[in-house]
Design a protein around this motif. Sequence first.
Motif: not given
Ligand code: ADP
Length: 267
Positions: A9-12, A226-230, A120-123, A95-99, A136-138
């Motif tokens: 939903g957010t990242l490829i 990706s929600s755990f990135l940095r 999740g990360g979208g929240t 547990t996959n914390v994505g969007t 900006d996520y960072e």
């Molecule tokens: P999805 O498969 O649903 O896209 P991800 O595992 O990639 O899920 O996680 C998406 C989440 O990662 C975002 O909601 C946000 O919290 C976080 N995130 C990490 N890096 C970025 C980025 N560069 N841009 C936007 N969101 C990011």
Amino acid sequence: MNIGIDAGGTLIKVVCRDRGSLKYHKFPSIQLDYVASWINGFDEAQICVTGGKASLLKSKMKHKPAEIVEFEATSQGVRYFLTKNDFEEDAYLVTNVGTGTSIHHVTEHWQQRMGGTGVGGGTMMGLAQLLTGLTDYEEIVRLAAKGSRNRIDLLVSHIYEGAEPPIPGDLTASNFGNLLPSASLASLSKEELLAAVIGLVGETVATTSVLAAGQCGVSTVIFIGSSFLRNKLLKEVVIRYTKLRGGSPLFLQNGEFCGAVGASLYE
Ligand code: ADP
């Protein structure tokens, strides 16, 4: 070469796998067309896609790739990373914390989705934007790491006020529940607001996971996404709450690529 693509939903997330070596790439999902034309340049590769936007991506690709269900791809990817790290447990929770957040019981041979939560990360991104205007996520995760949640969250010890509470006083009784006099609202910094948002997300995903782990009779919870990135603060909150409730948290390096790795293993 094998290419696995997890179009979320957010990242490829894209993994190029060539004789055991993996190369990782990540793109915002709004760059779907760009990713499709980049992938179209790989004439010889075996390609497999997964994720919510897999069908849309597929429709833009020259050679139609294979497609697998994202939960299967993710658990395959988790097993791959665990084997690489000599992790021997045969059943655990993922547990996959994505969007959003998705929770799975995974064993050597099967996986079952136990449920999930829309938190999740979208929240994190949505509430951060609503409360601070930041997108900006960072920047969001960097500022959150400097914030204190004391003025925003209501702790168990706040309610028990000096009395001995039946549960640890430093547990959150109510996220965002420490209502301030309206005059003080403007004094809340972006750092404090962002820390409280991440606290809400982290405590929700950790608590939900540990309850699901109990239901499955496992204690290890592997957190990916990706929600755990940095995002040092989210990791800290998740580790603390998972341990406090009797679980053993584990994070995988490159864990956000589990779905793409799983897709790259498709034969
Ligand atoms: P999805 O498969 O649903 O896209 P991800 O595992 O990639 O899920 O996680 C998406 C989440 O990662 C975002 O909601 C946000 O919290 C976080 N995130 C990490 N890096 C970025 C980025 N560069 N841009 C936007 N969101 C990011």
